[in-house]
Every structure is written in C-alpha cells, then in structure tokens.
Design an enzyme around this catalytic site. Structure first.
Site, PDB file in Angstrom:
ATOM      1  N   CYS A   1       0.838  -1.206   0.000  1.00  0.00           N
ATOM      2  CA  CYS A   1       0.000   0.000   0.000  1.00  0.00           C
ATOM      3  C   CYS A   1       0.873   1.257   0.000  1.00  0.00           C
ATOM      4  O   CYS A   1       1.607   1.494  -0.953  1.00  0.00           O
ATOM      5  CB  CYS A   1      -0.998  -0.041   1.148  1.00  0.00           C
ATOM      6  SG  CYS A   1      -2.316   1.204   0.998  1.00  0.00           S
TER       7      CYS A   1
ATOM      8  N   HIS B   1      -3.791  -4.577  -0.616  1.00  0.00           N
ATOM      9  CA  HIS B   1      -3.464  -5.218   0.666  1.00  0.00           C
ATOM     10  C   HIS B   1      -3.589  -6.731   0.522  1.00  0.00           C
ATOM     11  O   HIS B   1      -4.690  -7.276   0.640  1.00  0.00           O
ATOM     12  CB  HIS B   1      -4.425  -4.737   1.761  1.00  0.00           C
ATOM     13  CG  HIS B   1      -4.220  -3.338   2.181  1.00  0.00           C
ATOM     14  ND1 HIS B   1      -3.301  -2.965   3.137  1.00  0.00           N
ATOM     15  CD2 HIS B   1      -4.806  -2.193   1.761  1.00  0.00           C
ATOM     16  CE1 HIS B   1      -3.339  -1.660   3.304  1.00  0.00           C
ATOM     17  NE2 HIS B   1      -4.243  -1.160   2.479  1.00  0.00           N
TER      18      HIS B   1
ATOM     19  N   GLU C   1      -2.789  -8.917   2.624  1.00  0.00           N
ATOM     20  CA  GLU C   1      -3.208  -9.461   3.919  1.00  0.00           C
ATOM     21  C   GLU C   1      -4.710  -9.340   4.146  1.00  0.00           C
ATOM     22  O   GLU C   1      -5.255  -9.933   5.080  1.00  0.00           O
ATOM     23  CB  GLU C   1      -2.436  -8.780   5.061  1.00  0.00           C
ATOM     24  CG  GLU C   1      -2.893  -7.386   5.438  1.00  0.00           C
ATOM     25  CD  GLU C   1      -2.446  -6.281   4.504  1.00  0.00           C
ATOM     26  OE1 GLU C   1      -2.716  -5.110   4.831  1.00  0.00           O
ATOM     27  OE2 GLU C   1      -1.854  -6.566   3.441  1.00  0.00           O
TER      28      GLU C   1
END
Length: 198
Positions: A77, A178, A180
């Site tokens: 990011c 992202h 994750e």
C-alpha cells in the site's frame, strides 16, 4: 525462516502479522537496522500520509536502511508508494527504489470516489510474485494515490485509468493493494513472496 516487518507508524501491521502467522511464520516487528539486514526477507507495510510517514522514517534513518536491503523486500500500500521516487501527497521525496512518481487520482465524474476503496481486478500479471494467479483475480484496495504504469509494473488494475497494482525491481516487490486483506488471492501472493526468500 526469519521474516522482519519494518516497525514504524504504519496502520496495518497487525493484519500483516496475522496473515504471516496463517502461513506458519512468526515475524519479528523491528526498527533495528541490524535485525532488518539479517532477516531472510522484509515486509514494509503502510497506511496513512506519505509526508508524515517519510518524516518518521527519516528521523530514524529507516529510509536509508530500507534502501540498502539486499534480501527480498515487499512494500504494501503506502509501502509501495514510499518505495517510489516522489509522491504528489505532500510533494514528498520518497525512498527512490523505483524511479516512478506517485500521482493523485483525478476523478472525471462524481461517480469516481476518492479514495478508491474496495475489491478490484488484477490483469497483465508477470513475475514469480503473481504465480498461481489468474487475470481478473480480485484484491482489496484503499488508496487515493497510485504509481503509473511503467517498466517495473508486474500487475495492473483500472480505476479512472490503468495503474500499477504491483511493482518489481531487483530484490524489491510492492503491491498497492493489501494482500493481507485479500483472501485466498492475497494468501497466494504472500506465500509466493516467502518462496522468493527460501
């Protein structure tokens, strides 16, 4: 495997830690230059304002540490944006790994909201970081700024115009999205990154 996460004022560190633990990795969160240099790979996550973040990195000289790393590094990011040369956000000089200038989205209509937030499709995938992914796999984005398409682009996405969803140069990889927070697709990308360090 020793995985280090750069410790600074990033907002999404604990979701990155959780994603790594799901891969069977216990990462170390550190701002120590020696520990970062000794890790098998380093993750540089980020959320927030480019200028404030770069000011914090410079105060602790972490910008120099990150630039000097020779093992696989993954920026996430704002981490991707800060690995670039310059950001329009706060007219900020960044770390400069990628010779790319980060731009602000400029909407053409009221329907084009900023920040760009939500799931978006990837395409034009290349690099081992994208192994096992298909064109039109979706990942999660939250951002008002973007890296333009350039020779270091290894995945694209579209919002207002095509832009770099992911970059690669030498031992540095980066994602604007992202991983994750991107479900199975994100897990595959994190797994691919860890494989690069093995």
């Amino acid at each position: 495997m020793e995985v280090a996460i750069v410790k600074y004022n990033a907002g999404n560190i604990f979701s990155v830690i959780s994603a790594l633990k799901r891969q069977g990795v216990e990462p170390e969160l550190t701002d120590d230059a020696e520990r970062l240099a000794k890790a098998d790979c380093v993750i540089f996550p980020g959320q927030g304002n480019a200028r404030t973040t770069m000011d914090n990195l410079r105060r602790s000289r972490l910008d120099e540490v990150i630039r000097s790393l020779t093992q696989p590094v993954l920026g996430i990011c704002v981490g991707q944006q800060l690995l670039c040369r310059h950001s329009e956000e706060g007219d900020t000089d960044c770390i400069g790994v990628f010779p790319v200038d980060v731009k602000r989205f400029r909407p053409d209509s009221l329907e084009q909201k900023i920040p760009a937030m939500g799931w978006n499709a990837l395409y034009d995938l290349s690099s081992p970081l994208m192994h096992g992914l298909s064109a039109d796999d979706y990942v999660y984005f939250v951002h008002s700024y973007y890296a333009p398409v350039c020779p270091f682009t290894i995945a694209k996405a579209d919002y207002i115009q095509p832009y770099s969803a992911s970059l690669h140069k030498d031992n540095f990889w980066a994602t604007q999205f992202h991983p994750e927070k991107s479900g199975k697709v994100g897990e595959q990308i994190i797994s691919n990154f860890l494989t690069l360090a093995r």
